[in-house]
Every structure is written in C-alpha cells, then in structure tokens.
Design an enzyme around this catalytic site. Sequence first.
Site, short mmCIF file in Angstrom:
data_model
loop_
_atom_site.label_atom_id
_atom_site.label_comp_id
_atom_site.label_asym_id
_atom_site.label_seq_id
_atom_site.Cartn_x
_atom_site.Cartn_y
_atom_site.Cartn_z
CB SER A 53 -0.98 -0.02 1.19
OG SER A 53 -1.96 0.97 1.05
CG ASP A 92 -5.85 -1.55 -4.96
OD1 ASP A 92 -6.46 -0.84 -4.15
OD2 ASP A 92 -4.72 -2.02 -4.73
CG HIS A 126 -5.22 -2.35 -0.76
ND1 HIS A 126 -4.72 -1.65 -1.83
CD2 HIS A 126 -4.69 -1.78 0.35
CE1 HIS A 126 -3.94 -0.67 -1.39
NE2 HIS A 126 -3.90 -0.74 -0.07
#
Length: 461
Positions: free
Chosen positions: A244, A340, A407
């Site tokens: 991330s 995502d 994610h």
Amino acid sequence: MRAMERLMGFCFVIVFMILLSKRDVKSLEFDELLINGNRTTKEVSLLDLESMSFWESVYGVSAAAAPPPNALMVPVTLIHGAAAKGAGIYTYIYIFISLSLDSFSQYFEIIAVCLDGTLPGYHFHPGFGSGASSWLVNLEGGGWCNNIRSCVYRKTTRRGSSNYFEKQLAFTGILSNKASENPDFYNWNRVKIRYCDGASFAGDSENKARVLQFRGQRIWQAAIEELMSKGMRNAKQALLSGCSAGGLATILHCDEFRNFFPTSTKVKCLSDAGLFLDAVDVSGGRTLRKFYGGVVSLQGVQRNLPSTCTNHLDPTSCFFPQNLIANIKTPLFILNAAYDAWQVQESLAPPSADPRGNWRDCRRNIQKCSASQIQFLQGFRNSMVNAVKGFGASRQSGLFINSCFLHCQSERQNFWFSNNCPKIGNKAIATAVGEWYFDRASVKAIDCPYPCDKTCHNLVF
C-alpha cells in the site's frame, strides 16, 4: 578559532534543548478537539484515515489486528540515534566538545522523527543458515495525511507516533520464518520499518504551529543506516518490499536502496498494492490526484521525488507510480490486484463522487456490481495493464497482476502462500516472486479480466 566554534556550539545546544523541551508540551487545539470529540464519520473519510483500523483489519496487515495462531512475534526497536531529541545531556556535551561547529550543525540536521516528534522504529528478526547474509526490508503501509487536520489526528495514532507502536508485531507472509509459509525468504534477516510520517517515507518539512514533523525521508535514511550498522552492509542479497503506502514508498526509494550497497550485492524491490493510478472517478473528477496534491505540498515531498520525473512533470504527477516505474534502474516486481479494493472504494467511487449512493453496493462487493459498473472497472483494469506495458517489457522487471478485489497480498499468509492462495497459471504469489528474484524464470503474469479467476479471495464489506 576552534574555541570560539565550541563556545557557539555550546550556546546552540542550550537553545536547541529549550526548543525541544517546548515541543514536548502538547496543546489541545480546535481541530484536535473536533477530531477527538464531536466529529462525524462524514467529516473524516476513509481517504483521510486509511491508516486506521478499518482498512487494516480488513487486509490483515494491521499492527492492531489479532495475530494468527503460532505467528512469529517480533519486538519493536526504536532508533535512538535518529533524532537529537533522543539524546541525553551528556550526548549533547560530548558532541559539542568533539565536533567543529560545522559538523555539529550537520549532526543536528539529521532529525528523523514521527509526526509528533517521537522516535521512529522497526522490528527485526535475524536470519539463519543459508539466509544469514541476506536481508529483506519491508516498509509498513498505512495511508497518508494530506492536510493539517488529518495529520494532527494521525499523530494521535501508531501511524504518527511511536508512543502508540505495538511492542510486538506478527511476521507473516513474506516475513514468516517458516519454510512452509515463505519458501524463499524464511531464513533471511527480515525487517519491518514502522510508518509514522504520512507521505510514504518521502516528506521533509514541518509545521511548527501545529507541532507536526514531516520527516519521512529522514526516517527512511536513519532506519537504513541503522540496519547497515547491524550487518546489512555485508549483505550478499537484499530485497526492499512494502504494501500500500509502503508499496508506493518501495517504488520511490528503490534506486536509493540499491545505492546503499556495493555493486556485488544482489538488490531488487517488490511493490505490493502500490500501483496507485491517477484515475478518473465515477463523477469525472480525480479524487486521488487532489488528495495526493495535498500530501506532496504539505509535507515537502517535491525535493525527494526523482528528477527523471520532475524535470518534465509536476510534483503531484511524480507521486503516482505510473510516472516513475519506467525510469527505475533497479529490478522491480509489481504485485497488484487489477481491481484494487482500496482504489475502487477511495479513488474511483468514493462517497464524495457518488452522492446518490449508486456505487454503495458495488464498492463493498464486486459481485453486486451492475454490468455498467463492471464495464467501468474493466476500464480501470485496462489502465493498470497499460501503465505497466513499457515497464513489463524490461527483462529485469516482474509482474503479477491478478483480477481480484483485494488490497495487499504479500504480508497475508492466505494470499502469499497457502493451499488455496490466489494463483495465475497455477503459480502462487510467493512462487512467482521467488522465481523472479532468484532468476529461475521470467515472471510477467497478467490475469484475464474479472470474473475469470476462481482463486481470488475477493473482499466483501
């Protein structure tokens, strides 16, 4: 002349310590009272507070989430040499006696602290056996803060202050020490650098009025230098990874990481869920571009962005990986879900761009998307595939773009390597990354469009 320099240095110490003591006094200000008191969920969106428990608990990469059974728990280490604030009175006296004024000033320029001025930290588990001279450095993710209000809030959490760091973190997925869970990197020296700045380890500024330190770049440098002193300078192999915001940080710092080592050291980078696109949202706007613009300008990120990008694009554009990856010289592997989940919820179809709530069900569960919504998401997937086309043409690059609604996949065991983990062409993520790192095979895996992949663990909110 030298005596005069030392006298001036002593005066500087006194003034500096007085200023530091004042920083420790935290005042309750209007925004802080609002955030900790009567703020509504509408006023603090997930985009502002992606680092909080909601997203972290969903993805299983949170420091706060319950660790899996029998997971390796690794204690935190604070970097006491990172900031002058971490030194005692005798250290200051020793420094001013030992160094010239110029050197003394340079010493105090290296102030690497979290948003609230506390010391940064990391978790380290030593390697063993054949992995004793190999290092995996993982950059923690956890969103960004783009304005004073969200940064003031952030410094009251573990994403902005080491006062809230957990004493131990679970090392799972790519950080696991079990060969059955992490076949290629289980016995390496494994490190997770904590994320407490709010600009993907790239800012270098401050806001004195609100007692905010934006020192991500310095935290990155201080952490790497400490690890070098602990033996990483002798590494034969090294891998920088992150998920991330940490995945974005991996892209931003990949070539810097390479430059810390001699040319004889094998160095590569892995960005997980870090390919944030400069995408058009469902209202025709650019939610994430606006947000990133705030991060870059507030935290002084511009000076730390690659000149290969800033020499022809604006700073905000150069915070988007799609404008960076083609010029990264160090071998880089991009792992990303084509749909995502964070980008769908907070960049493509956030509530601000969907006031009527037409996307409410779709952004929570991809199986509830209408045909037109799926078509829009296919356009996003196509943009991602196009963004990595030139990058993927390089022999040294690696790709694993699966058609899942997820994610972050490298730090969760059931995504990284397990009996039912996501696969492309019957190849697990851990297998693909290992084959690429050790040059056993070329890995350019791009999945077919949704809903063809039946191995996905699609999230449902």
